[in-house]
Design a protein around this motif. Structure first.
Motif, mmCIF file in Angstrom:
data_model
loop_
_atom_site.group_PDB
_atom_site.id
_atom_site.type_symbol
_atom_site.label_atom_id
_atom_site.label_comp_id
_atom_site.label_asym_id
_atom_site.label_seq_id
_atom_site.Cartn_x
_atom_site.Cartn_y
_atom_site.Cartn_z
ATOM 1 N N ALA A 81 -17.743 -20.046 -87.124
ATOM 2 C CA ALA A 81 -18.302 -21.016 -88.071
ATOM 3 C C ALA A 81 -18.867 -20.329 -89.312
ATOM 4 N N HIS A 82 -19.697 -19.319 -89.107
ATOM 5 C CA HIS A 82 -20.360 -18.691 -90.255
ATOM 6 C C HIS A 82 -19.427 -17.758 -91.027
ATOM 7 N N ASN A 83 -18.410 -17.226 -90.375
ATOM 8 C CA ASN A 83 -17.385 -16.478 -91.098
ATOM 9 C C ASN A 83 -16.670 -17.432 -92.069
ATOM 10 N N HIS A 84 -16.308 -18.606 -91.573
ATOM 11 C CA HIS A 84 -15.632 -19.616 -92.398
ATOM 12 C C HIS A 84 -16.544 -20.115 -93.526
ATOM 13 N N LEU A 85 -17.779 -20.442 -93.189
ATOM 14 C CA LEU A 85 -18.711 -20.958 -94.194
ATOM 15 C C LEU A 85 -19.067 -19.891 -95.231
ATOM 16 N N ALA A 86 -19.157 -18.633 -94.800
ATOM 17 C CA ALA A 86 -19.417 -17.551 -95.754
ATOM 18 C C ALA A 86 -18.246 -17.393 -96.715
ATOM 19 N N LYS A 87 -17.046 -17.531 -96.191
ATOM 20 C CA LYS A 87 -15.855 -17.452 -97.039
ATOM 21 C C LYS A 87 -15.887 -18.583 -98.076
ATOM 22 N N LEU A 88 -16.248 -19.784 -97.639
ATOM 23 C CA LEU A 88 -16.365 -20.916 -98.564
ATOM 24 C C LEU A 88 -17.460 -20.680 -99.605
ATOM 25 N N ALA A 89 -18.484 -19.904 -99.241
ATOM 26 C CA ALA A 89 -19.589 -19.594 -100.160
ATOM 27 C C ALA A 89 -19.245 -18.436 -101.104
ATOM 28 N N LEU A 145 -32.693 -18.254 -101.589
ATOM 29 C CA LEU A 145 -31.594 -17.437 -101.079
ATOM 30 C C LEU A 145 -30.278 -18.115 -101.447
ATOM 31 N N THR A 146 -29.304 -17.319 -101.849
ATOM 32 C CA THR A 146 -28.000 -17.904 -102.154
ATOM 33 C C THR A 146 -27.334 -18.375 -100.871
ATOM 34 N N LYS A 147 -26.364 -19.243 -101.011
ATOM 35 C CA LYS A 147 -25.581 -19.685 -99.851
ATOM 36 C C LYS A 147 -24.862 -18.484 -99.231
ATOM 37 N N ARG A 148 -24.428 -17.554 -100.076
ATOM 38 C CA ARG A 148 -23.795 -16.327 -99.564
ATOM 39 C C ARG A 148 -24.773 -15.550 -98.690
ATOM 40 N N ASP A 149 -26.022 -15.407 -99.139
ATOM 41 C CA ASP A 149 -27.027 -14.706 -98.340
ATOM 42 C C ASP A 149 -27.317 -15.452 -97.039
ATOM 43 N N GLN A 150 -27.451 -16.768 -97.121
ATOM 44 C CA GLN A 150 -27.730 -17.555 -95.919
ATOM 45 C C GLN A 150 -26.629 -17.375 -94.878
ATOM 46 N N GLU A 151 -25.385 -17.460 -95.320
ATOM 47 C CA GLU A 151 -24.269 -17.328 -94.378
ATOM 48 C C GLU A 151 -24.117 -15.898 -93.884
ATOM 49 N N THR A 152 -24.450 -14.934 -94.716
ATOM 50 C CA THR A 152 -24.443 -13.539 -94.271
ATOM 51 C C THR A 152 -25.456 -13.359 -93.145
ATOM 52 N N ILE A 153 -26.659 -13.881 -93.335
ATOM 53 C CA ILE A 153 -27.700 -13.802 -92.305
ATOM 54 C C ILE A 153 -27.197 -14.433 -91.011
ATOM 55 N N LYS A 154 -26.661 -15.628 -91.117
ATOM 56 C CA LYS A 154 -26.206 -16.361 -89.929
ATOM 57 C C LYS A 154 -25.047 -15.650 -89.237
ATOM 58 N N LEU A 155 -24.155 -15.048 -90.020
ATOM 59 C CA LEU A 155 -23.039 -14.312 -89.430
ATOM 60 C C LEU A 155 -23.539 -13.060 -88.706
ATOM 61 N N VAL A 156 -24.452 -12.326 -89.320
ATOM 62 C CA VAL A 156 -24.990 -11.108 -88.694
ATOM 63 C C VAL A 156 -25.685 -11.443 -87.378
ATOM 64 N N ILE A 157 -26.493 -12.479 -87.376
ATOM 65 C CA ILE A 157 -27.207 -12.865 -86.151
ATOM 66 C C ILE A 157 -26.227 -13.313 -85.075
ATOM 67 N N SER A 158 -25.239 -14.106 -85.469
ATOM 68 C CA SER A 158 -24.254 -14.612 -84.511
ATOM 69 C C SER A 158 -23.433 -13.489 -83.909
ATOM 70 N N GLU A 159 -23.069 -12.530 -84.744
ATOM 71 C CA GLU A 159 -22.317 -11.369 -84.260
ATOM 72 C C GLU A 159 -23.182 -10.556 -83.292
ATOM 73 N N ILE A 195 -28.376 -7.143 -94.640
ATOM 74 C CA ILE A 195 -27.698 -7.012 -93.347
ATOM 75 C C ILE A 195 -28.461 -6.051 -92.430
ATOM 76 N N ARG A 196 -28.861 -4.911 -92.959
ATOM 77 C CA ARG A 196 -29.626 -3.944 -92.140
ATOM 78 C C ARG A 196 -30.925 -4.574 -91.645
ATOM 79 N N PHE A 197 -31.618 -5.308 -92.520
ATOM 80 C CA PHE A 197 -32.883 -5.936 -92.159
ATOM 81 C C PHE A 197 -32.677 -6.974 -91.049
ATOM 82 N N VAL A 198 -31.682 -7.818 -91.219
ATOM 83 C CA VAL A 198 -31.429 -8.871 -90.226
ATOM 84 C C VAL A 198 -30.990 -8.264 -88.898
#
Length: 178
Positions: free
Chosen positions: A84-92, A60-74, A117-120
């Motif tokens: 945190a994951h909004n910032h890290l996703a931006k960095l990715a 999984l790309t870092k972008r995908d990982q951070e997208t997953i983490k952001l969706v779950i956190s939201e 995103i829909r799956f997560v």
């Protein structure tokens, strides 16, 4: 102010001090959530960091990982982890307008990312239960069986930090999310 105490990171010794030193060396500072987890459960933080190492070596790309983490956190309502994951996703490399759309539960325009995103979101909404249709949709979007394992691991570690930060009311030390 966070609920759990954290010792002075510069003077603490033992397992927590070793973890603080490793994190500081790797990323320059110790995020508040890592400081609090390590202060009271250094083995738990080691497990989270080990899982992140596994994810970094995965497909999984870092972008995908951070997208997953952001969706779950939201979905969990964890303000700390959303920041945190909004910032890290931006960095990715996830664009600010995509991040806003993810947080607002709108399509990003990237079909593969939107399928992820829909799956997560389904995983979060239905406690990890997905239908045959949900499974078929993530597979047809191009995610492999190995990536489904990685999605599960990212999900699990993020739920842990979401719950911990909600218990601790961890003080946010990432850029605020509008």
């Amino acid at each position: 102010m966070s609920r759990l105490s954290v010792p002075n990171l510069e003077t603490v010794a033992g397992p927590s001090g070793q973890i603080y030193a490793q994190i500081k060396k790797a990323i320059g500072s110790v995020p508040n959530t890592f400081a609090a987890i390590a202060a009271h459960g250094p083995a738990a933080l080691k497990a989270v960091l080990a899982a992140d190492t596994v994810l970094a070596a995965g497909s999984l790309t870092k972008r995908d990982q951070e997208t997953i983490k952001l969706v779950i956190s939201e979905a969990a309502g964890c303000d700390y982890c959303v920041a945190a994951h909004n910032h890290l996703a931006k960095l990715a490399g996830v664009k600010p307008e995509e991040l806003k759309r993810i947080r607002e539960r709108r399509a990003t325009g990237d079909e593969k990312r939107d399928a992820l995103i829909r799956f997560v979101r389904k995983l979060a909404q239905f406690s990890g239960t997905v239908s045959d249709e949900d499974f078929a949709a993530i597979k047809s979007a191009g995610y492999s069986d190995a990536q489904l394992v990685e999605i599960s691991l990212a999900f699990a570690t993020t739920v842990f930090t979401n719950v911990f930060n909600r218990i601790n009311d961890t003080e946010i030390d990432f850029p605020a999310v509008a």
